[in-house]
Write a protein that holds these residues in place. Structure first.
Motif, short mmCIF file in Angstrom:
data_model
loop_
_atom_site.label_atom_id
_atom_site.label_comp_id
_atom_site.label_asym_id
_atom_site.label_seq_id
_atom_site.Cartn_x
_atom_site.Cartn_y
_atom_site.Cartn_z
N LYS A 173 37.36 2.93 -37.11
CA LYS A 173 36.75 3.62 -38.25
C LYS A 173 35.23 3.68 -38.18
N LEU A 174 34.59 2.56 -37.85
CA LEU A 174 33.13 2.54 -37.87
C LEU A 174 32.53 3.08 -36.59
N PHE A 175 33.07 2.65 -35.44
CA PHE A 175 32.49 3.11 -34.19
C PHE A 175 32.86 4.55 -33.87
N ALA A 176 33.68 5.18 -34.70
CA ALA A 176 33.93 6.62 -34.60
C ALA A 176 32.82 7.43 -35.26
N LEU A 177 31.94 6.77 -36.03
CA LEU A 177 30.83 7.44 -36.69
C LEU A 177 29.68 7.61 -35.69
N PRO A 178 28.71 8.45 -36.01
CA PRO A 178 27.58 8.64 -35.08
C PRO A 178 26.87 7.32 -34.75
N ASP A 179 26.48 7.17 -33.49
CA ASP A 179 25.89 5.92 -33.01
C ASP A 179 24.66 5.49 -33.79
N GLU A 180 23.88 6.45 -34.29
CA GLU A 180 22.62 6.11 -34.95
C GLU A 180 22.80 5.79 -36.43
N THR A 181 24.03 5.73 -36.91
CA THR A 181 24.29 5.43 -38.31
C THR A 181 23.76 4.05 -38.66
N VAL A 182 22.95 3.98 -39.72
CA VAL A 182 22.41 2.71 -40.21
C VAL A 182 23.50 1.98 -40.99
N VAL A 183 23.60 0.68 -40.76
CA VAL A 183 24.61 -0.15 -41.42
C VAL A 183 23.93 -0.99 -42.50
N HIS A 184 24.30 -0.73 -43.76
CA HIS A 184 23.85 -1.54 -44.89
C HIS A 184 24.95 -2.54 -45.21
N THR A 185 24.67 -3.81 -45.04
CA THR A 185 25.69 -4.86 -45.10
C THR A 185 25.74 -5.54 -46.46
N GLY A 186 26.80 -6.33 -46.65
CA GLY A 186 26.95 -7.06 -47.91
C GLY A 186 26.02 -8.25 -48.03
N HIS A 187 25.61 -8.80 -46.90
CA HIS A 187 24.69 -9.94 -46.87
C HIS A 187 23.75 -9.74 -45.68
N GLY A 188 22.49 -10.09 -45.84
CA GLY A 188 21.58 -10.07 -44.71
C GLY A 188 21.01 -8.71 -44.41
N GLU A 189 20.49 -8.58 -43.19
CA GLU A 189 19.70 -7.41 -42.82
C GLU A 189 20.56 -6.26 -42.31
N ASP A 190 19.94 -5.08 -42.31
CA ASP A 190 20.58 -3.88 -41.78
C ASP A 190 20.75 -3.99 -40.26
N THR A 191 21.61 -3.12 -39.74
CA THR A 191 21.71 -2.94 -38.30
C THR A 191 22.01 -1.47 -38.05
N VAL A 192 22.32 -1.14 -36.79
CA VAL A 192 22.67 0.23 -36.41
C VAL A 192 23.96 0.17 -35.61
N LEU A 193 24.83 1.15 -35.78
CA LEU A 193 26.16 1.07 -35.16
C LEU A 193 26.10 0.87 -33.66
N HIS A 194 25.21 1.59 -32.96
CA HIS A 194 25.24 1.49 -31.50
C HIS A 194 24.84 0.08 -31.04
N ILE A 195 24.02 -0.60 -31.81
CA ILE A 195 23.63 -1.98 -31.46
C ILE A 195 24.84 -2.90 -31.53
N GLU A 196 25.63 -2.75 -32.60
CA GLU A 196 26.81 -3.61 -32.76
C GLU A 196 27.92 -3.21 -31.80
N LYS A 197 27.99 -1.94 -31.46
CA LYS A 197 28.98 -1.49 -30.47
C LYS A 197 28.69 -2.13 -29.11
N GLU A 198 27.42 -2.14 -28.73
CA GLU A 198 27.03 -2.78 -27.47
C GLU A 198 27.28 -4.28 -27.53
N ARG A 199 26.96 -4.88 -28.65
CA ARG A 199 27.13 -6.33 -28.81
C ARG A 199 28.60 -6.75 -28.68
N MET A 200 29.48 -5.91 -29.24
CA MET A 200 30.92 -6.22 -29.22
C MET A 200 31.60 -5.72 -27.94
N GLY A 201 30.86 -4.94 -27.13
CA GLY A 201 31.45 -4.43 -25.88
C GLY A 201 32.52 -3.40 -26.10
N LEU A 202 32.40 -2.63 -27.17
CA LEU A 202 33.41 -1.60 -27.50
C LEU A 202 32.84 -0.21 -27.32
#
Length: 202
Positions: A173-202
């Motif tokens: 669901k999330l990694f199907a969205l555009p890579d540059e999508t900003v992630v506003h989380t429930g706790h802590g700082e923002d991130t960007v989808l492509h950063i987390e995709k690389e981090r998770m190796g997906l």
């Protein structure tokens, strides 16, 4: 077009007999006239400090852990707006609210509009059975609750959670969205989808 406003509130999270101090993000999407509030953590006045005098159209709950819905009924009473929650989270909701129910069931693919800006509900179970993310394509961002953080998936070590399922939800669901999508989380700082995709190796 809508904009995103942000604040934080502090309190506790309790589940499985343990309690932790937590700080939650408060996200409000709207313009100068109307808005929707994502989650209702800890403190109505803290949430209202972000809302201001705008008309609240809805209280969107990303999931029903107590730190995200504890003041939802009180906020509903203050702003006279419906609470929206995915029905699969009723077991968690019932742990916090025995006297009140939410008003509208969320479901995957559901679309809402605030200030002329579309919002799409993505059902992303794993952290909780009814966990959802709120995607705002025109704003280039997604509100992930506790499904995805800066640093990877949300916690799955407690009741009603599933580690394999949260990874599949994020991938499908999330990694199907555009890579540059900003992630506003429930706790802590923002991130960007492509950063987390690389981090998770997906």
């Amino acid at each position: 077009m809508a904009r995103v406003d942000h604040g934080t509130t502090s309190g506790t999270f309790s589940l499985d007999g343990q309690t932790f101090e937590v700080e939650n993000n408060v996200w409000v999407i709207g313009d100068d006239e109307e808005c929707v509030v994502i989650d209702a953590p800890h403190d109505v006045d803290g949430i209202m400090a972000v809302v201001g005098d705008r008309k609240v159209k809805a209280i969107l709950c990303t999931h029903a852990h107590d730190d995200h819905v504890r003041v939802a009924p009180a906020l509903r009473e203050r702003v006279v707006a419906p609470i929206l929650l995915h029905p699969a989270d009723k077991p968690l909701w019932d742990l916090t609210h025995t006297e009140n129910l939410w008003d509208v069931d969320l479901h995957d693919g559901m679309e809402l509009t605030v200030a002329g800006t579309p919002l799409r509900i993505l059902h992303t179970p794993g952290h909780a059975p009814g966990a959802v993310c709120v995607y705002a394509p025109e704003l280039g961002c997604v509100f992930t609750g506790d499904t995805l953080f800066h640093g990877g998936p949300g916690a799955t070590g407690r009741s009603f959670s599933d580690a394999d399922l949260i990874v599949e939800s994020i991938r499908a669901k999330l990694f199907a969205l555009p890579d540059e999508t900003v992630v506003h989380t429930g706790h802590g700082e923002d991130t960007v989808l492509h950063i987390e995709k690389e981090r998770m190796g997906l």
